[in-house]
Write an enzyme that holds these catalytic residues in place. Sequence first.
Site, PDB file in Angstrom:
ATOM      1  N   ASP A 275       0.731  -1.068   0.142  1.00  0.00           N
ATOM      2  CA  ASP A 275      -0.122  -0.135  -0.115  1.00  0.00           C
ATOM      3  C   ASP A 275       1.005   1.186   0.088  1.00  0.00           C
ATOM      4  O   ASP A 275       1.942   1.382   0.013  1.00  0.00           O
ATOM      5  CB  ASP A 275      -0.808  -0.114   1.182  1.00  0.00           C
TER       6      ASP A 275
ATOM      7  N   ASP B 187       0.758   3.709   2.240  1.00  0.00           N
ATOM      8  CA  ASP B 187       0.511   4.219   3.640  1.00  0.00           C
ATOM      9  C   ASP B 187      -0.789   5.316   3.575  1.00  0.00           C
ATOM     10  O   ASP B 187      -1.805   5.295   2.602  1.00  0.00           O
ATOM     11  CB  ASP B 187       1.580   4.755   4.112  1.00  0.00           C
TER      12      ASP B 187
HETATM   13  N1  ADE Z   1       2.659  -2.960   6.935  1.00  0.00           N
HETATM   14  C1  ADE Z   1       1.963  -2.760   5.567  1.00  0.00           C
HETATM   15  N2  ADE Z   1       1.664  -1.773   5.326  1.00  0.00           N
HETATM   16  C2  ADE Z   1       1.940  -0.894   6.329  1.00  0.00           C
HETATM   17  C3  ADE Z   1       1.928   0.335   6.701  1.00  0.00           C
HETATM   18  N3  ADE Z   1       1.318   1.230   5.760  1.00  0.00           N
HETATM   19  N4  ADE Z   1       2.208   0.856   7.828  1.00  0.00           N
HETATM   20  C4  ADE Z   1       2.688  -0.233   8.704  1.00  0.00           C
HETATM   21  N5  ADE Z   1       3.109  -1.331   8.451  1.00  0.00           N
HETATM   22  C5  ADE Z   1       2.493  -1.697   7.437  1.00  0.00           C
END
Ligand code: ADE
Length: 287
Positions: free
Chosen positions: A224, A226
Amino acid sequence: MATESTEKNVLVGVIGGSGLYHLDNLTLIEEVNPETPWGYPSSSIKICALPSGTKVAFLARHGNGHTLSPSAVPSRANIAALKSLGIRAILAFSAVGSLREEIRPGDFALPTQIIDRTKGIRPASFFEGTTIVAHTAFGDPFANKFVHWLEDRVRKVLEAQGNGVKLHTGKCIICMEGPQFSTRAESKMYRMWGADLINMSVLPEAKLAREAELSYALIATATDYDSWREEEGAVTAAEVFKTLTTNAETSRVVAATILDELHSAALEGDILTEEVGSMKYSIMPRS
Ligand code: ADE
């Protein structure tokens, strides 16, 4: 601690993260659950053979069935249990968020730096609670030669897949506490700090591997973006899950392709002994 090493001849341990609860093409030889002074590992450890006969040890960081949150992972027991089997190197996998446009969900990365944003609630040293004062060198938190060795090999496997998954190298990962994801403000701040990736699991694992003088590298698999992209929704668990299965499949191909060669490298000892002796001057002499 290495009593079992020659007997079992397992030189490489694999730690699977979210979505990666087993590897492919392996024959289960034995399942062990060593009790360590720090308790039991997250999951039993599967000692498996590749088709060539090479043995590897596999541990599921979040437990079989994903029952442990990142803050609850018994990292000291995990590293101590793997070390007790005689392994020399840990190849860890972890789902991560991307803090950079060019690192797209589905891409892989090999970080070389870490920023610690855990909250001090995870036991992060084998020396905690003892009278030994140890200051471990951690400026280069991953085993550099091992990471470098992985670069070409992982890239080749990904290219051979032909599905456009890229490998990013030399990246900085930020490890946050969780279990909530970051706010948008935090996500933007981490970008300003120079972080490229974010997860909740690389620490204290990497610190403990260093204290145990094991070579440790992380294959980070992006799920992703974030929460830093203004125009997009903030990251949700559902978004992470979407990419998890495909990433895990690719991780299994990577592991299946490189583990034999990694075992040989560990046997020859040229790249995987770089942390051996690293603790020698870390322990403060008593006056
Ligand atoms: N693991 C996978 N995506 C994450 C994110 N955006 N923040 C923290 N840990 C993660």
